[in-house]
Design a protein around this motif. Structure first.
Motif, short mmCIF file in Angstrom:
data_model
loop_
_atom_site.label_atom_id
_atom_site.label_comp_id
_atom_site.label_asym_id
_atom_site.label_seq_id
_atom_site.Cartn_x
_atom_site.Cartn_y
_atom_site.Cartn_z
N ALA A 16 0.85 -1.20 -0.08
CA ALA A 16 0.03 0.13 0.06
C ALA A 16 0.60 1.31 0.15
O ALA A 16 0.47 2.40 0.20
N ASN A 17 2.16 0.87 -0.18
CA ASN A 17 3.09 2.23 -0.40
C ASN A 17 3.14 2.79 1.12
O ASN A 17 3.50 4.11 1.08
N THR B 222 -0.40 10.74 9.23
CA THR B 222 -1.72 11.39 8.77
C THR B 222 -2.05 12.70 9.25
O THR B 222 -2.65 13.42 8.70
N GLN C 245 -8.45 -2.85 -1.34
CA GLN C 245 -8.41 -1.44 -1.21
C GLN C 245 -6.87 -1.09 -1.03
O GLN C 245 -6.61 0.14 -1.85
N ALA D 185 -4.46 1.15 -3.53
CA ALA D 185 -3.84 2.30 -2.82
C ALA D 185 -2.12 2.44 -3.33
O ALA D 185 -1.75 3.27 -3.51
N GLY D 186 -1.84 1.39 -3.38
CA GLY D 186 -0.32 1.08 -3.59
C GLY D 186 0.03 1.22 -4.85
O GLY D 186 1.06 2.10 -5.41
N PRO E 286 -2.21 5.47 -6.55
CA PRO E 286 -2.86 6.35 -5.40
C PRO E 286 -4.05 7.17 -6.16
O PRO E 286 -5.11 7.30 -5.42
N ALA F 81 -7.35 5.06 -6.45
CA ALA F 81 -7.63 5.01 -5.17
C ALA F 81 -8.50 6.26 -4.78
O ALA F 81 -9.54 6.13 -4.04
N HIS F 82 -7.71 7.18 -4.93
CA HIS F 82 -8.47 8.56 -4.36
C HIS F 82 -9.74 8.46 -5.09
O HIS F 82 -10.69 9.03 -4.37
N ALA G 240 -7.05 7.51 2.03
CA ALA G 240 -5.58 7.60 2.17
C ALA G 240 -5.07 7.34 3.67
O ALA G 240 -4.09 6.48 3.87
N THR H 51 -5.53 3.91 4.64
CA THR H 51 -4.44 2.94 4.21
C THR H 51 -3.25 3.07 5.04
O THR H 51 -2.64 2.09 5.47
#
Lengths: 306, 370
Positions: free
Chosen positions: B82-83, B139, B223, B227-228, B231, B234-235, B241, B244
């Motif tokens: 997922a980075n 975050t 998901q 996201a990875g 991105p 995913a957004h 985010a 994740t």
């Protein structure tokens, strides 16, 4: 000796490895390359410098060898990320793990060796002047070298044509390539410069600051240097300020103990790491400032055909 | 002149061939390096890769050391896909050991089958809590999780040192910085006679299996993979985010914390200033060599465990420093990253580009006569 002068001297001495390493990484990152291997390059620089200083008897030869060793390790990183286009984050981590292993391995026979390190200047007469004597003339010669490096980096990045090209490569490698600049070669040069500076930082630790070799002696300073570049929002003078701030924090543990305060040493040893976290969070909070100041292509591989 | 040309699609063959190339190249480097250290390369190879496994005890050690590696790598892989770059697993392992060890010491002498589960729960909670710090900083403050999670490794190690030197030190331990030996009820039972292998190995396999189900079968895992990989997509699809990041960090932290309990309730049996020979860092390599895939991770953890054993064996049999292990670990990862280039690119010998060829391939230039 005057306590104030003493404090300044010790702070500069503790901050100097961070100045070297962070200025080198700054130049690397300005070209758009993120090298997370600073810790590993510093360790390799430290061990090679110490070995050469111990066997040759010349600490200055050791410093040179440490720079060379740092540059050589950074070349591995350059080959894998720039020529083979690998992920820079993963490769940088690999470089750090590799440097930790390599330095522990080759340095084993040198662990309890004693060498004559590079000691602070003592210019007869001048260094004995009250207050000013120590403050101006009493530092380790490598501290003056770090001032010179700062001036060089500042001038190169913002006053020279080469610095303009380097920054252009970091902002938009596609445009720089289109105009005809050799993007990959310029990035190689920036990576090598960063490696040599990290090697110098490590060499300073093992040949001038302590001077001895202990496995893992860099103790996270490479990672702190990486955080400093973000803290400095990629500006050299802020790197300098940050490095001395952290030098002062590192120093606190010795000062407090010297004052006889009964506090377990582990709490004080945590301070630089905790300070890094706090400072990083405070600076990164302003996402816009980070985005405006960070080189736009930071961490992205460049392939001319893509 | 040889150049790299982008493949139209990533090569599946090279995705799995690349670890094999890397292992082969690392062994080859070893063969070249051992004579330079004055050792017969065949003796060294034998001491490194064969000798550790020539007894049942050795096989037990292999599985014993592979357990924490596969557990941590599974957790890290969830984040990496997922980075989310958690590289502080060593610290999360240490916090897991502190929390689990705290339970073991608090319940010292209590003979109940609940002690071990409590220790594990505490260990997972400790690892999760430690990983929550970089997740929150990322975050809430946008702080780079690589640097913050790594800084916390040092803080965790110092915290453990503080505890075993002071509050939790065994009063009858002759002033050694270590805790009391845990009671029998706080030790993972042995699994295979004549070895040190304990049930933590099965626990590790269960963690790997759970990781596989989560990443490949669950919606949340899907998901995270999106996201990875993309991105922006995913957004656009409304995948949060921050969530994740939180999940990626906490899963890694929980697995590392559990691995920490496995160490202190397993081979160590008490708290010491050091509870891991760098498993948290080696697991990063395991995750990559294993292609962030559970099956790959199991094999990679066995290989990495063999490197640990080989280092010890080389020290005993060849008088080589065991630090050679770290050197090989780093080299392996370098070769892997270098070989990975062939997943997305292939080598092409560039043809000599002539003016005519350029003109022929470029109608605009042909028309303007340049």
């Amino acid at each position: 000796m005057d306590t104030f002068a003493q404090l300044v001297i010790l702070t500069l001495a503790a901050g100097t490895p961070l100045v070297f390493a962070a200025l080198g990484e700054l130049v690397t990152e300005k070209s758009g390359v993120l090298n997370l291997g600073v810790e590993g390059m510093m360790l390799v620089g430290a061990v090679v410098a110490f070995m050469v200083a111990a066997t040759s008897g010349s600490p200055w030869l050791g410093i040179l060898a440490g720079m060379g060793a740092g540059a050589a390790t950074s070349l591995i990183f350059g080959a894998i990320t720039l020529s083979l286009l690998a992920n820079q984050v993963a490769t940088g981590l690999a470089l750090s793990l590799f440097g930790i292993g390599l330095s522990a391995f080759v340095g084993l026979d040198f662990v309890s060796v004693v060498i004559a390190g590079i000691t602070p200047l003592s210019i007869g007469g001048l260094s004995d002047l009250p207050v000013v004597g120590q403050l101006v003339f009493g530092h380790n010669p490598l501290v003056y070298l770090s001032f010179a490096l700062f001036a060089l980096v500042q001038w190169f990045l913002y006053r020279s044509r080469g610095g303009l090209v380097l920054r252009a490569v970091g902002e938009s490698p596609q445009s720089a390539h289109a105009i005809g600049y050799p993007v990959i070669a310029i990035r190689y040069a920036a990576v090598l410069f960063g490696g040599a500076c990290a090697g110098l930082a490590g060499a300073y630790l093992s040949v001038a600051y302590t001077p001895l070799w202990v496995e893992g002696m860099v103790a996270g300073r490479g990672w702190i240097a990486l955080a400093l570049v973000v803290f400095a929002t990629w500006k050299p003078w802020r790197v300098l300020a940050g490095a001395y701030l952290f030098g002062g924090v590192t120093l606190a543990q010795f000062q407090v103990q010297a004052l006889g305060v009964a506090i377990p040493s582990q709490y004080l040893s945590m301070l630089p790491y905790l300070a890094t976290i706090v400072v990083l969070a405070m600076i990164s909070r302003d996402a816009v400032a980070i985005r405006l100041n960070a080189p736009a292509s930071l961490g992205r591989p460049f392939h001319p055909a893509a | 002149m040889i150049r790299l040309e982008a493949r139209p699609e990533p090569s599946r063959t090279f995705k799995w061939a690349s670890p094999l190339i890397a292992v082969t190249a690392t062994v080859a480097i070893g063969f070249a390096l051992f004579p330079a250290m004055g050792k017969n390369p065949f003796d060294a190879f034998h001491a490194f890769f064969v000798k550790p496994l020539d007894s049942l005890y050795g096989v037990g050690e292999l599985l014993l050391k592979a357990s924490p590696l596969m557990m941590i790598a599974t957790g890290l892989a969830a984040g990496y896909r997922a980075n989310v770059w958690n590289i502080g697993a060593e610290g999360q392992l240490t916090l897991g050991a502190i929390a689990g060890g705290g339970v073991a010491l608090a319940l010292h002498g209590v003979d109940s089958p609940l002690v071990l589960p409590l220790m594990m729960a505490a260990g997972v909670a400790g690892g999760v809590a430690w990983a929550a710090i970089p997740a929150w900083l990322r975050t809430r403050f946008n702080a780079n999780e690589i640097l913050t999670s790594l800084m916390l490794v040092y803080v965790a190690t110092l915290t453990l040192s503080l505890l075993v030197h002071d509050a939790w030190r065994d009063p009858e331990g002759f002033n050694f910085p270590q805790s009391k030996l845990f009671s029998e009820s706080a030790i993972l039972p042995n699994m295979l006679e004549a070895t040190r292998l304990h049930w933590g190995f099965l626990l590790a396999l269960a963690v790997v299996a759970a990781g596989w189900v989560f990443m490949q079968m669950s919606y949340v895992g899907y998901q995270m993979r999106v996201a990875g990989l993309a991105p922006a997509a995913a957004h656009y699809a409304g995948i949060s985010a921050p969530r994740t990041v939180w999940l990626g960090m906490l899963i890694g932290g929980g697995c590392a914390g559990l691995a920490g309990v496995g160490e202190i309730a397993g081979p160590i049996g008490q708290l010491q200033p050091s509870v891991s020979p760098g498993y948290g860092f080696a697991a990063i390599i395991v995750a990559f060599v294993g292609r962030l895939h559970p099956v790959g991770i199991v094999f990679a953890s066995l290989l990495m465990s063999l490197l640990y054993l080989g280092g010890e064996s080389a020290q005993l049999n060849l008088a080589l420093p065991s630090a050679v292990t770290g050197l090989f670990q780093g080299t392996l990862l370098f070769f892997l990253l270098a070989a990975d280039v062939f997943i997305h690119y292939r080598l092409r010998g560039a043809k000599r580009v002539t003016r005519a060829a350029v003109a022929a391939s470029d109608p605009a230039r042909k028309m303007s006569g340049v």
